[in-house]
Design an enzyme around this catalytic site. Structure first.
Site, PDB file in Angstrom:
ATOM      1  N   ASP A  50       0.852  -1.149   0.093  1.00 33.28           N
ATOM      2  CA  ASP A  50       0.034   0.012  -0.150  1.00 33.28           C
ATOM      3  C   ASP A  50       0.812   1.166   0.227  1.00 33.28           C
ATOM      4  OD1 ASP A  50      -2.598   1.288   0.247  1.00 33.28           O
ATOM      5  OD2 ASP A  50      -1.954   1.752   2.386  1.00 33.28           O
ATOM      6  N   GLU A 134      -1.753  -1.266  -5.948  1.00 38.58           N
ATOM      7  CA  GLU A 134      -2.932  -0.410  -6.536  1.00 38.58           C
ATOM      8  C   GLU A 134      -2.553   0.107  -7.808  1.00 38.58           C
ATOM      9  OE1 GLU A 134      -5.881   1.425  -3.136  1.00 38.58           O
ATOM     10  OE2 GLU A 134      -3.654   1.841  -2.509  1.00 38.58           O
ATOM     11  N   ASP A 215      -2.593   1.525   6.990  1.00 39.48           N
ATOM     12  CA  ASP A 215      -1.856   1.169   5.836  1.00 39.48           C
ATOM     13  C   ASP A 215      -1.594  -0.287   5.482  1.00 39.48           C
ATOM     14  OD1 ASP A 215      -1.912   3.907   5.010  1.00 39.48           O
ATOM     15  OD2 ASP A 215       0.141   4.331   6.183  1.00 39.48           O
TER      16      ASP A 215
END
Length: 233
Positions: A50, A134, A215
Site C-alpha cells: 500500500d 494499486e 496502511d
C-alpha cells in the site's frame, strides 16, 4: 558500465543518446526478445503493498518501507546554489558554472533515488512470487492541489512500480494491479466489514476487535483482492 548484459538472441532495436543539464551524455539501448513465461505455482510468497505518501509503502506482513527523502535532505543546499545562480550575469562564464552545479546536484539526487528504488524493487522481486499493488496515477497524485506534491515526487513510487513490473516479469512472476477505486483502506481485513475513515484516522478499529495500522490493513486487503483477481483470470 552495464547494469545488464544482453543475450545472444536479443535484437537491437535502437540506441538513444541524450545530454543532461549537467552536460553529461547517456545512452539508452533498447533490445527486443521473446521469452516464454511458465505458470507460477501460487505459494505463500505473496505480498500486498500500500502506497505511503510519507514513505514508500506499507506491506501485508506488517512492515513499512520509508523513503530516504533525498530531495528534502538536499533542499537547503539546492536552494543556496539556485540563489547563487540567479545572481550571476546572464551569458557569463560564472553563470554557466553555477548552472552546472545546480544540474549536478539534481543529477546526484536522482541517482540516489534510482539506486534506492532499484535495490528495493530487486529485493521484493527476488523474495516473492506475486506482488499486489494499486493502479495509482502518481502524476495526478503529485498535483499541488493534494498538498503533498514534493513528497510524492521525492519518493518515486511510480518508478518503483515500473521497476517491480519488469523485474517480476523477467523472473516469470506476477505483478497484480488492483483498481485504484477499490476501497482497500475502508475494509476490515479480518471480517470484511466496511467503514469510512478520515485522512487523520491512522488506525483501523473494527467491531470485530481488529485494531491495526491503517496502511497495513489496506495492504492486506490489496493482497487478498490481488490474489482473487489472479485466480479468476
Amino acid at each position: 558500465m552495464f547494469n545488464r548484459k544482453p543475450n545472444k538472441n536479443w535484437i537491437l532495436k535502437s540506441a538513444t543518446i541524450s545530454q543532461e543539464k549537467d552536460n553529461k551524455y547517456y545512452v539508452s539501448v533498447l533490445f527486443e526478445y521473446v521469452e516464454e513465461v511458465s505458470n507460477v505455482e501460487i505459494t505463500d510468497k505473496i505480498i500486498g503493498l500500500d502506497y505511503k505518501s510519507d514513505g514508500l509503502y506499507a506491506d501485508s506482513e506488517g512492515k513499512v518501507c520509508g523513503s530516504p527523502k533525498y530531495y528534502r535532505k538536499s533542499h537547503k543546499r539546492l536552494a543556496k546554489l539556485q540563489r547563487q545562480l540567479s545572481k550571476k550575469e546572464k551569458g557569463s562564464n560564472n553563470r554557466e558554472k553555477a548552472r552546472k552545479k545546480v544540474a549536478k546536484l539534481h543529477r546526484h539526487i536522482s541517482n540516489q533515488r534510482l539506486d534506492f528504488l532499484h535495490k528495493e524493487s530487486t529485493r521484493i522481486a527476488n523474495l516473492y512470487e506475486v506482488v499486489c499493488i494499486e493502479s495509482l496515477n502518481m502524476k495526478a497524485m503529485s498535483n499541488k492541489g493534494f498538498g503533498n506534491g514534493k513528497a510524492t515526487l521525492d519518493n518515486g513510487y511510480g518508478l518503483f512500480q515500473t521497476m517491480l513490473e519488469y523485474k517480476l516479469l523477467d523472473r516469470g512472476k506476477y505483478l497484480v494491479k488492483v483498481d485504484k477505486w477499490y476501497p482497500s483502506s475502508q475494509i476490515c481485513s479480518h471480517c470484511g466489514n466496511r467503514k469510512h475513515l478520515n485522512l487523520t484516522d491512522r488506525t483501523y478499529c473494527c467491531e470485530c476487535g481488529l485494531e491495526l495500522d491503517r496502511d497495513i490493513n489496506a495492504a492486506l486487503n490489496i493482497k487478498n483482492e490481488g490474489l482473487r483477481i489472479l485466480m479468476s483470470a
